[in-house]
Every structure is written in structure tokens, then in C-alpha cells.
Design a protein around this motif. Structure first.
Motif, PDB file in Angstrom:
ATOM      1  N   ASP A  49       0.830  -1.200   0.000  1.00 12.55           N
ATOM      2  CA  ASP A  49       0.000   0.000   0.000  1.00 12.55           C
ATOM      3  C   ASP A  49       0.864   1.249   0.000  1.00 12.55           C
ATOM      4  OD1 ASP A  49      -2.161   1.714   0.126  1.00 12.55           O
ATOM      5  OD2 ASP A  49      -3.159   0.602   1.725  1.00 12.55           O
ATOM      6  N   ARG A 101      -0.516   4.178   1.007  1.00  9.02           N
ATOM      7  CA  ARG A 101      -1.194   5.101   1.907  1.00  9.02           C
ATOM      8  C   ARG A 101      -1.171   4.605   3.344  1.00  9.02           C
ATOM      9  NH1 ARG A 101      -3.804   8.959  -0.687  1.00  9.02           N
ATOM     10  NH2 ARG A 101      -5.137   9.433   1.101  1.00  9.02           N
ATOM     11  N   LYS A 152      -6.109   3.293   7.433  1.00  9.74           N
ATOM     12  CA  LYS A 152      -7.268   4.177   7.545  1.00  9.74           C
ATOM     13  C   LYS A 152      -7.585   4.579   8.974  1.00  9.74           C
ATOM     14  CE  LYS A 152      -9.479   2.550   3.289  1.00  9.74           C
ATOM     15  NZ  LYS A 152     -10.677   1.907   2.687  1.00  9.74           N
ATOM     16  N   GLU A 153      -7.197   3.738   9.936  1.00  4.36           N
ATOM     17  CA  GLU A 153      -7.546   4.038  11.322  1.00  4.36           C
ATOM     18  C   GLU A 153      -6.685   5.142  11.946  1.00  4.36           C
ATOM     19  OE1 GLU A 153      -4.702   0.450  11.474  1.00  4.36           O
ATOM     20  OE2 GLU A 153      -6.375   1.159  10.223  1.00  4.36           O
ATOM     21  N   LYS A 164      -4.719  11.841  11.225  1.00  2.00           N
ATOM     22  CA  LYS A 164      -3.681  12.700  10.665  1.00  2.00           C
ATOM     23  C   LYS A 164      -3.139  13.690  11.699  1.00  2.00           C
ATOM     24  CE  LYS A 164      -2.873  16.121   7.009  1.00  2.00           C
ATOM     25  NZ  LYS A 164      -3.460  16.788   5.806  1.00  2.00           N
TER      26      LYS A 164
END
Length: 262
Positions: A24, A26, A29-30, A33
């Protein structure tokens, strides 16, 4: 997609153990930022003290090799992670197209001159790996020569590691082709990024699959000192990963400040 021509028909014998398409680009998702950016700031502040300790003790050195596709964010990473440390103890070398003098020597000549002395963090913005990447994509280095160069790179890195107490961090900034295209377009439309614009970058982007192939072979052929694949579509996550890796490496040296000189 057009494939780069090589000088010979020799088939590469480098085993393929890496598949970048399955990694990946990226952050998970958890992750939050804002929270990660706070953590990065704290780590960068910690790095300032650790770099000072490295410089004072002068028993070890750090070499950070940064590789990645065009627009992977090498310059921004150097600014965000290394820019807060004492400039006396951090050096950055950028390796562009070799000069006439450099091409008159072996391919590692210009690299070895920039190897870090004890107490220094040395950052390579691109590196000796360009001589088995760009050269292969453009057909100026055949498979046999690439394999020989990989052996030389392995020996060179082991020399620094074993005989000069140099910790080597090899980073590949892993971005998606879509993200690269977006960043290249920003260099056309955003004034503060226009200075980076180079028409040839778009032509190089068309060779994406070729670069990926030769990067994967470089990872496999030069793996005695491991590579770190850094998901880099999001700069905040990229900086966090590299800052954490550098901090943990410095802490692992178990350094101490020297006492009073007698």
C-alpha cells in the motif's frame, strides 16, 4: 507501455522477491492525521537531542539513502525530518547526472567521497542506486553490468557498516502512479512549485513499469542491509515513519556523552 531497450539480449538473473504493486502507498485508515503530526513533531524534537549525542560521542555515523520515483517527496522529507537538527551534524548530498570527471571514474567514486564521518548524519538525495536504475531504464547498463554493480554496492555498504560503524537506512518512498501524476501537474499550476517543473519528468513517468521492475530487482540484489518501503502518498505519514525509524536507530546505538577530557 514502451519498454526501454538494452544494449544486450542477456536475460536478468536477479531473483524477484519484491512486488511493489502489493504494498500500500497510503497510511492505514484508522490513523488520525492530526494525532500523527503531533507525534512526529515530538519525535523530531527528540531527534535534535539524539543527533547532538551522536555528534558529541563521535563513535558512529548514520547514512540515510533516499530513493523514489520523481515527485515522491524526497526534498520535503529532508526538510521536515532533518531540517530541525543542528546543521553542523547533518549533511545532504544530491546526486544528479554524473559530470565528465565523475564518469571518468568508477561509478562509486563520487559516492564514497560523500560517505559520513563519525558523528555525522549524512543524507543521500538519490544515490549509487541510480546507476542500476536510470541507466537500466535508458539502456546504458545491461543486465550483466547491473549484477556486477549490485555486488559492488553490497561490498561498499558492508565496508561502511563494518569498518566505519555506519548505520545505513535505505528508504524507498513508495507512491502510486496516480499520486505522482497529480504532483507533477501541481508543478505546472502552483507558483511555489513551478521551480521544480521539468518536462522530462512526464516522459520518465511513462516508464513507470520499467522503473518499478528495476527497483524491485535492486531491492532483491542489494538486501544485505535491508530496505524500508515507506508508503508516501501522504506526506504526514511518510515523515512520521522516517522520523520514527531514525529515532529508533539512534537509540539503538546506546550512546553516552563523553566525560571531561583529562
Amino acid at each position: 507501455m514502451a519498454k526501454a531497450k538494452t544494449k544486450t539480449k542477456v536475460k536478468s538473473r536477479v531473483p524477484a522477491g519484491y512486488d511493489l504493486s502489493k504494498i500500500d502507498t497510503r497510511a492505514p485508515k484508522e490513523l488520525d492525521k492530526d494525532e500523527i503530526k503531533k507525534k512526529t513533531l515530538a519525535i523530531v524534537q527528540e531527534l535534535d537531542e539524539l543527533q547532538n549525542l551522536l555528534y558529541a560521542e563521535s563513535k558512529h555515523s548514520i547514512l540515510v539513502v533516499i530513493q523514489g520515483m520523481d515527485a515522491a517527496g524526497k526534498d520535503g522529507l529532508i526538510r521536515d525530518v532533518f531540517g530541525q537538527m543542528n546543521p553542523q551534524g547533518v549533511k545532504v548530498s544530491s546526486f544528479k547526472v554524473p559530470t565528465a570527471e565523475e564518469t571518468a571514474h568508477d561509478f562509486l567514486w563520487r559516492i564514497h567521497k560523500q560517505a559520513p564521518e563519525k558523528g555525522i548524519i549524512q543524507v543521500f538525495n538519490r544515490s549509487h542506486y541510480e546507476d542500476i536504475l536510470v541507466t537500466r531504464v535508458h539502456g546504458t547498463c545491461d543486465d550483466h553490468t547491473a549484477l556486477e554493480r549490485m555486488k559492488a554496492i553490497e561490498d561498499f555498504e558492508q565496508l561502511l557498516s563494518r569498518h566505519n560503524h555506519t548505520q545505513i537506512l535505505k528508504l524507498y518512498l513508495h507512491i502510486s502512479h496516480k499520486e505522482q501524476q497529480q504532483r507533477l501537474q501541481e508543478r505546472i499550476h502552483i507558483p511555489r512549485k513551478m521551480w521544480k517543473y521539468n518536462e522530462s519528468d512526464f516522459k520518465e513517468s511513462e516508464r513507470w513499469d520499467d522503473y518499478r521492475k528495476y527497483y524491485e530487482e535492486a531491492f532483491e540484489g542489494c538486501s544485505s542491509i535491508p530496505w524500508h518501503i515507506i508508503p508516501s502518498d501522504q506526506n504526514w505519514y511518510k515523515s512520521y515513519q522516517v522520523a520514527t525509524l531514525l529515532r529508533d536507530t539512534l537509540k539503538g546505538l546506546k550512546m553516552n556523552y563523553p566525560g571531561l577530557k583529562k
